[in-house]
Enzyme design. Sequence first.
Site, PDB file in Angstrom:
ATOM      1  N   HIS A   7       0.824  -1.212   0.000  1.00  0.00           N
ATOM      2  CA  HIS A   7       0.000   0.000   0.000  1.00  0.00           C
ATOM      3  C   HIS A   7       0.852   1.254   0.000  1.00  0.00           C
ATOM      4  O   HIS A   7       2.051   1.204   0.268  1.00  0.00           O
ATOM      5  CB  HIS A   7      -0.974   0.035   1.192  1.00  0.00           C
ATOM      6  CG  HIS A   7      -0.320   0.007   2.544  1.00  0.00           C
ATOM      7  ND1 HIS A   7      -0.105  -1.143   3.254  1.00  0.00           N
ATOM      8  CD2 HIS A   7       0.155   1.009   3.325  1.00  0.00           C
ATOM      9  CE1 HIS A   7       0.472  -0.848   4.414  1.00  0.00           C
ATOM     10  NE2 HIS A   7       0.646   0.451   4.482  1.00  0.00           N
ATOM     11  N   HIS A  78       4.082   6.979   3.850  1.00  0.00           N
ATOM     12  CA  HIS A  78       5.008   5.862   3.640  1.00  0.00           C
ATOM     13  C   HIS A  78       4.560   4.940   2.520  1.00  0.00           C
ATOM     14  O   HIS A  78       3.404   4.975   2.108  1.00  0.00           O
ATOM     15  CB  HIS A  78       5.218   5.050   4.932  1.00  0.00           C
ATOM     16  CG  HIS A  78       4.001   4.344   5.446  1.00  0.00           C
ATOM     17  ND1 HIS A  78       3.136   4.889   6.365  1.00  0.00           N
ATOM     18  CD2 HIS A  78       3.494   3.106   5.170  1.00  0.00           C
ATOM     19  CE1 HIS A  78       2.171   4.026   6.637  1.00  0.00           C
ATOM     20  NE2 HIS A  78       2.349   2.924   5.916  1.00  0.00           N
ATOM     21  N   GLU A 128       7.644   0.705   5.013  1.00  0.00           N
ATOM     22  CA  GLU A 128       7.108  -0.314   5.908  1.00  0.00           C
ATOM     23  C   GLU A 128       7.231  -1.666   5.212  1.00  0.00           C
ATOM     24  O   GLU A 128       7.046  -1.771   4.009  1.00  0.00           O
ATOM     25  CB  GLU A 128       5.624   0.013   6.161  1.00  0.00           C
ATOM     26  CG  GLU A 128       4.892  -0.972   7.041  1.00  0.00           C
ATOM     27  CD  GLU A 128       3.404  -0.606   7.196  1.00  0.00           C
ATOM     28  OE1 GLU A 128       2.864   0.132   6.359  1.00  0.00           O
ATOM     29  OE2 GLU A 128       2.796  -1.094   8.162  1.00  0.00           O
TER      30      GLU A 128
HETATM   31 CO    CO Z   1       1.182   1.211   6.297  1.00  0.00          CO
END
Ligand code: CO
Length: 135
Positions: A7, A78, A128
Amino acid sequence: MITRLDHIAIAVPDLTAAIERFATDLGLHLAGREDVPSQSTTTVFLPVDGTQIELIHPMEGRGPVAAYLEKRGGGLHHLCFETDDIDADMDRLKRKGYRFLSDEPQPGAHGTRVVFIHPKSCGGVLIELAEHPAP
Ligand code: CO
């Protein structure tokens, strides 16, 4: 091993206005919403062709997203890559000198285990890594 872009997260000061923009105006499908207490974050999911946009907003006005919004207002927060073995990837990257925001993976949305690489190790980009639970 990193397997896909999981994502892209956007920090939003006004969740309702952001949902209006991405779901109503841009027409993305609003798939769900989850509070992630370990990150003090409310997350809204909008899947797009194999990945998703995540709108992130501070849970109860606290936590890392609140600090980000205070400093910079809303914006790209992020990128998240899915990994099939988060512990192995963390070990491999630590040996290369990468720094992480936590010593161990933490519980994330959708039953994932997640860890963040320090932006100073990634040219200013917060990345991440997420390992999804076995199906
Ligand atoms: Co995230």
